[in-house]
Design a protein around this motif. Structure first.
Motif, short mmCIF file in Angstrom:
data_model
loop_
_atom_site.label_atom_id
_atom_site.label_comp_id
_atom_site.label_asym_id
_atom_site.label_seq_id
_atom_site.Cartn_x
_atom_site.Cartn_y
_atom_site.Cartn_z
N SER A 16 -0.38 19.24 9.73
CA SER A 16 1.14 19.63 9.03
C SER A 16 1.96 18.39 8.52
CB SER A 16 2.01 20.08 10.28
OG SER A 16 1.33 21.26 10.74
N LEU A 17 1.48 17.28 9.08
CA LEU A 17 2.23 16.25 8.42
C LEU A 17 1.40 15.80 7.19
CD1 LEU A 17 4.19 13.56 8.47
CD2 LEU A 17 2.35 12.50 9.92
N LYS A 18 0.01 15.73 6.96
CA LYS A 18 -0.72 15.50 5.69
C LYS A 18 -0.15 16.58 4.71
CE LYS A 18 -5.32 15.34 4.21
NZ LYS A 18 -6.85 15.47 4.32
N ARG A 19 0.09 17.72 5.12
CA ARG A 19 0.41 18.86 3.99
C ARG A 19 1.95 18.66 3.93
NH1 ARG A 19 -0.05 25.26 4.88
NH2 ARG A 19 0.60 26.09 2.94
N LEU A 20 2.59 18.23 4.66
CA LEU A 20 4.29 17.89 4.20
C LEU A 20 4.22 16.70 3.13
CD1 LEU A 20 7.00 18.26 4.57
CD2 LEU A 20 7.05 17.11 6.40
N VAL A 21 3.49 15.55 3.48
CA VAL A 21 3.58 14.67 2.62
C VAL A 21 2.78 14.91 1.35
CG1 VAL A 21 2.31 12.19 2.23
CG2 VAL A 21 3.45 12.68 4.52
N SER A 22 1.78 15.83 1.08
CA SER A 22 1.19 16.54 -0.08
C SER A 22 2.29 16.88 -0.90
CB SER A 22 -0.07 17.22 0.07
OG SER A 22 0.44 18.33 0.92
N ALA A 23 3.11 17.75 -0.24
CA ALA A 23 4.39 18.22 -1.04
C ALA A 23 5.05 17.35 -2.04
CB ALA A 23 5.16 19.07 0.01
N LEU A 24 5.08 16.22 -1.58
CA LEU A 24 5.80 15.15 -2.42
C LEU A 24 4.73 14.84 -3.39
CD1 LEU A 24 6.88 12.88 0.63
CD2 LEU A 24 8.49 14.21 -0.77
N ARG A 25 3.67 15.08 -3.77
CA ARG A 25 2.72 14.46 -4.73
C ARG A 25 3.31 14.78 -6.06
NH1 ARG A 25 -2.91 17.15 -3.80
NH2 ARG A 25 -2.45 15.97 -1.82
N PRO A 26 3.92 15.99 -6.50
CA PRO A 26 4.66 15.96 -7.75
C PRO A 26 5.60 14.78 -8.12
CG PRO A 26 4.55 18.13 -6.77
CD PRO A 26 4.15 17.15 -5.71
N GLU A 27 6.28 14.24 -7.04
CA GLU A 27 7.08 13.16 -7.21
C GLU A 27 6.42 11.98 -7.17
OE1 GLU A 27 10.22 13.90 -7.93
OE2 GLU A 27 9.80 15.93 -7.58
N ARG A 28 5.17 11.77 -7.54
CA ARG A 28 4.47 10.51 -7.58
C ARG A 28 4.95 9.29 -8.50
NH1 ARG A 28 0.08 14.03 -8.36
NH2 ARG A 28 0.21 13.76 -10.55
N ALA A 29 5.36 9.43 -9.44
CA ALA A 29 6.08 8.56 -10.25
C ALA A 29 7.28 8.04 -9.60
CB ALA A 29 6.47 9.14 -11.81
N GLY A 30 8.12 8.71 -9.23
CA GLY A 30 9.34 8.39 -8.23
C GLY A 30 8.96 7.60 -7.22
N MET A 31 7.88 8.11 -6.37
CA MET A 31 7.49 7.42 -5.16
C MET A 31 7.05 6.04 -5.51
SD MET A 31 8.26 9.55 -2.97
CE MET A 31 7.53 8.80 -1.43
N ILE A 32 6.06 5.99 -6.36
CA ILE A 32 5.54 4.71 -6.91
C ILE A 32 6.74 3.77 -7.16
CG2 ILE A 32 4.17 3.59 -8.88
CD1 ILE A 32 2.50 5.90 -8.54
N SER A 33 7.62 4.25 -8.11
CA SER A 33 8.90 3.41 -8.52
C SER A 33 9.58 2.95 -7.28
CB SER A 33 9.72 4.26 -9.39
OG SER A 33 9.03 4.63 -10.77
N ALA A 34 9.81 3.77 -6.41
CA ALA A 34 10.30 3.69 -5.06
C ALA A 34 9.40 2.45 -4.04
CB ALA A 34 10.62 4.60 -4.36
N ILE A 35 8.33 2.64 -4.29
CA ILE A 35 7.49 1.36 -3.47
C ILE A 35 7.84 0.18 -4.37
CG2 ILE A 35 5.10 0.56 -2.65
CD1 ILE A 35 4.55 3.81 -2.52
N VAL A 36 7.52 0.05 -5.62
CA VAL A 36 7.60 -1.20 -6.24
C VAL A 36 9.25 -1.52 -6.03
CG1 VAL A 36 7.83 -2.24 -8.54
CG2 VAL A 36 6.04 -0.49 -8.08
N ILE A 37 10.25 -1.04 -6.11
CA ILE A 37 11.37 -1.57 -5.95
C ILE A 37 11.65 -1.91 -4.33
CG2 ILE A 37 13.68 -0.94 -5.93
CD1 ILE A 37 13.22 0.99 -8.29
N GLY A 38 10.94 -1.12 -3.48
CA GLY A 38 11.12 -1.55 -2.26
C GLY A 38 10.32 -2.91 -1.95
N VAL A 39 9.20 -3.21 -2.54
CA VAL A 39 8.57 -4.24 -2.43
C VAL A 39 9.40 -5.45 -2.84
CG1 VAL A 39 6.66 -5.80 -3.09
CG2 VAL A 39 6.22 -3.35 -2.39
N ILE A 40 10.13 -5.38 -3.88
CA ILE A 40 11.02 -6.15 -4.41
C ILE A 40 12.17 -6.65 -3.43
CG2 ILE A 40 12.53 -7.13 -6.36
CD1 ILE A 40 10.80 -5.49 -8.20
N SER A 41 12.87 -5.48 -3.05
CA SER A 41 13.97 -5.58 -1.86
C SER A 41 13.59 -6.39 -0.48
CB SER A 41 14.48 -4.35 -1.77
OG SER A 41 15.60 -4.15 -0.71
N VAL A 42 12.44 -5.83 -0.27
CA VAL A 42 12.11 -6.51 1.01
C VAL A 42 11.74 -8.00 0.87
CG1 VAL A 42 10.20 -6.44 2.65
CG2 VAL A 42 11.39 -4.48 1.95
#
Length: 667
Positions: free
Chosen positions: A51-77
């Motif tokens: 169920s967790l894997k399927r819930l995470v896969s529901a975020l797949r259409p937001e890949r661009a935003g998630m990648i941007s968030a990860i990059v920005i998160g790396v900079i912030s951290v």
């Protein structure tokens, strides 16, 4: 099982409003496979990983935003984690200045260190070698201020990047939940009527509202923190190994301990969270049922039983919710305990290394801060575990709904202009495979005919109509309209040709005008009034305070049962369908109004084929053809006169209605 009121379908398969509890000729709840108050709900243990894997896969259409968030998160951290190291530099400057202020001026740094070694204090000499100082200069407040301002700028920049990351992630989460709601709404429109017959309405509503809201809150509260926590752990570990690999290895020991504790506690809490949301759905179903039929509960004096049942289900929810929160709540203090042990060990070892001159005090200070920053994300992950367990349990319930079996695919056929020629050919149908209901049924209704269907309760009268409406698919045989098999055309196409009025009425929250116009939304005011006049709605509307603008609540409690029926008949009249179905449509009106309605129905039936389900045989004497059904089959057919003369099943029904009272009085 529920009766469905529909006057004219608009071409979609949206579930129509459901009313009351049991269709007589359907399998009783709790009997047969899949039937029961909670069939298919919560029977399996929660599959957290899938169920967790399927819930995470529901975020797949937001890949661009998630990648941007990860990059920005790396900079912030990254900006955040270098702060303690630079602050350690300020501490070293402060210590160097404080030590150097008592040193004689004119000596060089190397001379001071050599003199310290000559005095036999090698540990102090090691410490001095690691410090940058000028003998006799004192504390360099300007340099310290520069370092502090630089750190402040780093933290401000880190905060801004963190805010931007949160905004992106929140947008991604809300879009994901928006799509999930759309998927559920679309799924509900594609589910067969049998699904709604098997599931309590409160249970379905709980999945659509409570569970999706819980998924939304879980993603919103945990996704950003989880990402930042993971990045923080990686960044802090890198800095810790850079400063002191030995102390870093000591800190890393806490990771497997924490993971084992989280796994043990999480495994127990997941089952309780699954039970918690299952109990929530059951309680909602009970409340919806009890208060929808509140007047009936009062009439039969069953308040105590309803309260006792509520108390039992409420207690089950309390126990499941308390257990889930209690067990998952243990994670936070356990993780804090592990973190404090880690902190103490690092402080002791770090202090010994400073005393031995192998580390700067600024590095130890930075490392202690890193140890806190290292255990904090682990503690956050542990505290979020209960949210994740609850959210995944809710997601699993939503996925169960999304995975439910849908109606058969819509064909691409087209229904020609309908004249009302309907034919049933060798029709077979049953609600449950082991309990046949309709077997080898044949029937032909010619255009313009009025076909009355009579028979005892459970004979299959309403089922026959539901098959014509394609609320259910046939097990065998076919139903044709003007020679076209209705299974070869879209359901909306079939229903758009049929007007239906049921015994159990349903009015929507809105005005009387809107309820009548539901039969044909594009109708003019004159057409609405004409339909209301023809069905005698106009007679009582003017006695209401706001006339046609009178707002009817969802249960229609501010109009009488007969007035509600009149409004639903007006709705069908306005739709002007090619085929008309009346399921005991005049049962809720008084005798005088019934006579008037018979005239209106006679005008309404003119030129179109009508199927009339009736229990009062006096209302169908003028029918062109009367079908007598028993046990899912047609046992007799003919006109009223012909069937009475045959002295068969219809004659027995007629005698039971009109002769029994006289017989009892004579007795």
């Amino acid at each position: 099982m529920s009766e469905i009121e529909q006057t004219q379908d608009t071409g979609t398969d949206a579930p129509t409003p459901v009313k009351a509890n049991a269709r007589p000729d359907a399998p009783p709840p709790g009997r047969g496979p899949g039937h029961g108050p909670m069939a298919g709900t919560g029977e399996k243990a929660a599959n957290f990983k899938q169920s967790l894997k399927r819930l995470v896969s529901a975020l797949r259409p937001e890949r661009a935003g998630m990648i941007s968030a990860i990059v920005i998160g790396v900079i912030s951290v990254a900006l955040s984690v270098v702060g303690p190291k630079i602050l350690g530099r300020a501490t070293d400057l402060l210590l160097a200045g404080w030590i150097s202020k008592d040193m004689p001026e004119g000596m060089t740094r190397e001379q001071v260190i050599e003199a310290t070694i000559a005095s036999g204090n090698e540990q102090l000499a090691e410490l001095l070698r690691r410090l940058d100082f000028v003998p006799g200069e004192g504390i360099d407040f300007a340099a310290i201020s520069t370092v502090l301002l630089f750190v402040l700028a780093l933290y401000v920049a880190s905060g801004l990047f963190s805010f931007l990351q949160g905004w992106i992630l929140n947008t991604a989460v809300q879009r994901t939940v928006y799509r999930m709601r759309q998927q559920v709404a679309s799924k509900l429109q594609r589910l067969p009527l049998s699904y709604f017959d098997k599931q309590p309405r409160g249970e379905i509503l709980s999945r659509v509202t409570n569970d999706i809201d819980n998924v939304s809150q879980t993603l919103q509260q945990t996704l950003s923190q989880m990402l930042n926590s993971l990045l923080m752990v990686i960044g802090v570990l890198a800095m810790m190994f850079w400063i002191s690999p030995t102390l870093a290895l000591i800190a890393v020991v806490s990771i497997p301990i924490a993971m084992v504790l989280v796994a043990i506690i999480g495994k127990r809490s997941q089952k309780l969270f699954a039970q918690n949301w299952k109990s929530t759905g059951e309680l909602n179903a009970h409340i919806e049922e009890a208060y929808t039929g509140h007047s009936l509960v009062k009439v039969f004096g069953r308040q105590r039983e309803v309260e006792a049942e509520f108390a039992r289900r409420n207690q089950e929810l309390f126990e499941a919710g308390f257990g889930a929160q209690f067990i998952s709540g243990i994670m936070m203090p356990v993780m804090m305990f592990v973190g404090n042990l880690n902190y103490v060990v690092i402080a002791v070892v770090g202090g010994l290394r400073v005393a031995s001159g192998t580390m700067n005090i600024g590095d130890v200070q930075a490392f202690i801060q890193y140890s806190r920053q290292f255990t904090q994300p682990l503690t956050q992950v542990a505290s979020m575990a209960n949210l994740m367990q609850s959210g995944v349990a809710s997601a699993e319930r939503v996925f169960e709904l999304l995975d439910s079996e849908e109606m058969s695919p819509e064909p691409d056929g087209v229904l020609p202009v309908t004249r009302g020629h309907v034919e049933f050919r060798d029709v077979e149908f049953s609600y449950s495979p082991d309990k046949p209901l309709i077997r080898d049924l044949n029937l032909e209704a010619l255009p313009g005919q009025t076909i009355a269907i009579v028979g005892p309760t459970g004979a299959g009268k309403t089922t026959l109509v539901n098959l014509l409406m394609r609320f259910y698919d046939l097990d065998g045989g076919s139903i044709t309209m003007d020679g076209t098999d209705i299974a070869t055309v879209p359901r909306g196409e079939v229903r758009s040709k049929i007007g239906m009025v049921l015994q159990d009425t349903w009015l929507f929250g809105g005005t009387i005008r809107e309820n009548i116009a539901y039969g044909r939304p594009d109708a003019t005011e004159a057409e609405i009034v004409e339909a209301a006049t023809a069905t005698f709605v106009d007679r009582f509307v003017h006695s209401l305070p706001d006339g046609y603008d009178t707002v009817i609540d969802e249960e229609g409690s501010n109009v009488s049962a007969g007035e509600k029926q009149l409004i639903t008949i007006a709705r069908a009249f306005l739709a002007d369908p090619a085929l008309l179905i009346l399921d005991e449509a005049t049962s809720s009106v008084d005798t005088r109004t019934e006579l008037l309605l018979q005239q209106a129905m006679s005008a309404l039936r003119t030129g179109r084929t009508s199927f009339v389900i009736a229990h009062r045989l006096s209302t169908i004497r003028d029918a062109d053809l009367i079908l007598v059904m028993e046990d899912g089959g047609i046992v007799e057919q003919g006109t009223h006169t012909e069937l009475l003369e045959a002295e068969g099943a219809y004659h027995r029904l007629y005698q039971s209605q009109f002769s029994a009272p006289a017989t009892e009085e004579a007795a």
